[in-house]
Design an enzyme around this catalytic site. Sequence first.
Site, short mmCIF file in Angstrom:
data_model
loop_
_atom_site.label_atom_id
_atom_site.label_comp_id
_atom_site.label_asym_id
_atom_site.label_seq_id
_atom_site.Cartn_x
_atom_site.Cartn_y
_atom_site.Cartn_z
N LYS A 103 0.72 -1.30 -0.03
CA LYS A 103 -0.14 0.10 0.14
C LYS A 103 0.85 1.18 0.00
O LYS A 103 0.56 2.16 -0.80
CB LYS A 103 -0.99 -0.07 1.27
N GLN A 110 -4.42 -1.58 9.75
CA GLN A 110 -4.37 -2.87 9.16
C GLN A 110 -4.76 -3.93 10.10
O GLN A 110 -4.43 -3.99 11.20
CB GLN A 110 -2.91 -3.19 8.84
N ASP A 137 -10.94 3.55 4.77
CA ASP A 137 -11.06 2.08 4.45
C ASP A 137 -12.41 1.46 4.71
O ASP A 137 -13.00 0.31 4.49
CB ASP A 137 -10.11 1.28 5.55
#
Length: 288
Positions: free
Chosen positions: A58, A102, A125
């Site tokens: 990413k 994450q 996200d």
Amino acid sequence: MSRTQTAQLMDGTSLARRMIEESAANAADITRRTGTSPCLATVLVGEDPASVTYVRMKQARCAKAGIKSRYIGLPAETTTAELIDVLAGLSDDPEVHGILLQHPCGPHIDERAAFEAIAPEKDVDGVTMQSFAAMSFGLPGFMSCTPGGIMRLLEAYDVELAGKLAVVVGRSAILGKPVGMLLLAKNATVTYCHSRTEDLSSIVQEADVVVAAVGRPRLIRGEDIKPGAVVIDAGYNPGNTGDVDFDTALTRARLITPVPGGVGPMTIAVLLAQTVEAAANQLGIQQS
């Protein structure tokens, strides 16, 4: 479709590349107009090898798109309270426009509490309850990235959803549940299934669109795919294996995503697009 034909592959890699190029152009426009580059903060608890790899990937994509990335690595023993403090601090930081936690974070972390510490305007996200509600009600907000990528793929391949039966196999808060809401918003008739669904095969056999997102290799048998159906395999298991038995499904589906190269690249592309959008919103930039 006869059994001798093979499905068309839905090329997520190429579509994601085009999306990232568009995000890069938008990021450059923001930087030129404001002197500030969009910035994505990535928080990782511990050193799980797969998570470390994802974060590095990413970061590399951010660099290509002209998006700053800020990496916050926390020790594995970090508590939920400590993680919440970090996320709240990033939410208050005007130099950070998007936040990615994450996951998984580890069994000792209350992930839901951690997600809710992310300000909704920086939830690129799409993991907070507010983002899910906005997605479900068709209000402004950020989509969960993998569901958002799936919808972009379906749109790119002109898949008609109105009136069609979409079967979602999986019910996670960041994939199965939200993709069902997005399909419903496109007037599909949505059936949710999961690992405890009885007679899963008979339900899948009726589906015009199958979204496999349960995390079990080859759970969906190729012979259960309705001839001419569209198959989205969002599963990723060891050995580059999806949740669908690809080789047999290939002879029955009309369209199918490969693993890898289908849904995965789209997830990152949506993340970057939403980071740029978040930056534009926070900096008061109107983009075409």
